[in-house]
Enzyme design. Structure first.
Site, PDB file in Angstrom:
ATOM      1  N   ASP A  28      18.584 -13.619  58.407  1.00  8.29           N
ATOM      2  CA  ASP A  28      17.235 -13.380  58.230  1.00  8.29           C
ATOM      3  C   ASP A  28      16.686 -14.857  58.085  1.00  8.29           C
ATOM      4  O   ASP A  28      16.962 -15.468  56.991  1.00  8.29           O
ATOM      5  CB  ASP A  28      16.679 -12.452  57.140  1.00  8.29           C
ATOM      6  N   ASP A  71      13.370 -13.902  64.645  1.00  8.32           N
ATOM      7  CA  ASP A  71      14.020 -14.419  63.393  1.00  8.32           C
ATOM      8  C   ASP A  71      14.879 -13.436  62.543  1.00  8.32           C
ATOM      9  O   ASP A  71      15.321 -14.012  61.519  1.00  8.32           O
ATOM     10  CB  ASP A  71      12.802 -15.030  62.701  1.00  8.32           C
ATOM     11  N   GLU A  72      15.455 -12.420  62.967  1.00 10.52           N
ATOM     12  CA  GLU A  72      16.385 -11.672  62.414  1.00 10.52           C
ATOM     13  C   GLU A  72      17.278 -10.744  63.423  1.00 10.52           C
ATOM     14  O   GLU A  72      16.838 -10.454  64.299  1.00 10.52           O
ATOM     15  CB  GLU A  72      15.741 -10.878  61.389  1.00 10.52           C
TER      16      GLU A  72
END
EC number: 2.7.7.7
Length: 364
Positions: free
Chosen positions: A18, A116-117
């Site tokens: 993350d 973003d993860e």
């Protein structure tokens, strides 16, 4: 009493990565003058008449209680010195692609959850490294050295625990949850930290006296199933560190929806519109959870005679605004031909999804 078997696959090595305050971190990287200052990704309310929402913010801004989906107006009131940046999605996507290529050095079994993860299954990785913790550290090092950003990593034997672990120590943390430590780790967690437990479920669990993983562990399986249906089945297992969902390579979510089948048919317009509102709010919450915006709203109506109608409207701009979704879905329903048969199913689905910085206007 019906008893479902507990099957726990602890042989896998799963990493959840993350990125730390991703959009804001990219802006800080590219403009060092922003470091140490509260940065909010979203339109400046002073330029929009108080309209707009926060997409994300850096950790400095979070000290003031600012968070994603908060109105930009409230964010400004909490921190007048905050620096508002509209955001540059193309830049963020380019950086996201760069990070994805780093993941691919270690494994092709990568499931991106948003820009973003991602989850990585490194059980059988390309480099033959036995330690998932070592791989997580290498990924953190590579991202910092090559991209100039930090990320948090969670390592465990399933996705559920890896996700919780990555949230445990931020920013730039690394947390390992071994199978022998899972119950202890979960027992101490507030129930709202359990991934997938929404606000309404939290309220219901609190009403049942369930506040922590330890409390959840004490509840019989059939009690949870009686209260939550299939979700209760999952909760019972998650409290025991059991979740066998696979990492799905390069998963791309094409739609997000919410639908409900009614044992008691809906006839009254007030009841129908109330259910449309509930579905719209659920879809908006899911879009927020998955960091998605959508452009096409689809309404599905199934009547008592099993006639099913589906109609869609494509908006001029992306949205995840619950009120807008409700309005459009309501308008679609009003445009349908009248059917005297009661309604047994209503559903709203959002398609044409994109990962994007939220610069959605809100009437505030």
């Amino acid at each position: 009493m019906l008893i479902f078997p507990l099957i726990n696959d602890t042989s896998r090595k799963i990493i959840h990565i993350d990125m730390d305050a991703f959009f804001a971190a990219v802006e800080e990287r590219d403009n060092p003058a922003l470091k140490g200052k509260p940065v909010v990704i979203g339109k400046d309310p002073r330029e929009t008449g108080g309209r707009g929402v926060v997409s994300t913010c850096n950790y400095e801004a979070r000290k003031y209680g600012i968070h994603s989906a908060m109105s930009s107006k409230e964010a400004y009131e909490r921190c007048p010195k905050a620096i508002f940046i509209s955001g540059n999605y193309e830049k963020y996507r380019t950086v996201g692609d760069q990070i994805r290529r780093i993941f691919k050095r270690y494994t092709d079994v990568v499931e991106p959850m948003s820009i973003d993860e991602a989850y990585l299954d490194v059980t059988n990785n390309k480099l033959g490294i036995k330690s998932a913790v070592k791989i997580a550290k290498l990924i953190q090092h590579d991202i910092w050295k090559e991209v100039g950003l930090t990320c948090s990593a969670g390592v465990s034997y399933n996705k559920f625990l890896a996700k919780l672990a990555s949230d445990f120590e931020k920013p730039h943390g690394l947390t390992l949850v071994l199978k022998e430590d899972a119950l202890c780790f979960l027992a101490k967690l507030p129930i709202e930290k359990f991934h997938g437990v929404g606000k309404k479920s939290v309220e219901k669990l609190h009403d049942m006296g369930i506040y922590t993983g330890q409390d959840l562990l004490a509840v019989p399986e059939m009690t949870l199933i009686d209260h939550f249906g299939r979700f209760g089945f999952d909760l019972y297992r998650k409290a025991r560190g059991i979740s066998n969902s696979p990492v799905k390579s390069d998963r791309i979510r094409k739609s997000i929806g919410s639908e409900r089948t009614y044992a008691k048919l809906l006839y009254q317009e007030t009841d129908i519109k109330a259910e449309i509102s509930k579905n719209a709010k659920r879809v908006a919450a899911l879009l927020q959870d998955h960091k998605k915006l959508g452009k096409t709203i689809v309404l599905k109506v199934r009547y008592a005679d099993f006639t099913t109608l589906t109609k869609r409207v494509t908006l001029p701009e992306l949205t995840r605004n619950a009120a807008q979704i409700e309005q459009v879905a309501g308008d679609i329903f009003d445009s349908l031909s009248e059917n005297p048969a009661g309604i047994r199913l209503l559903g709203i689905t959002m398609t044409n999804l994109e990962d994007k910085v939220a610069d959605i206007s809100l009437d505030l």
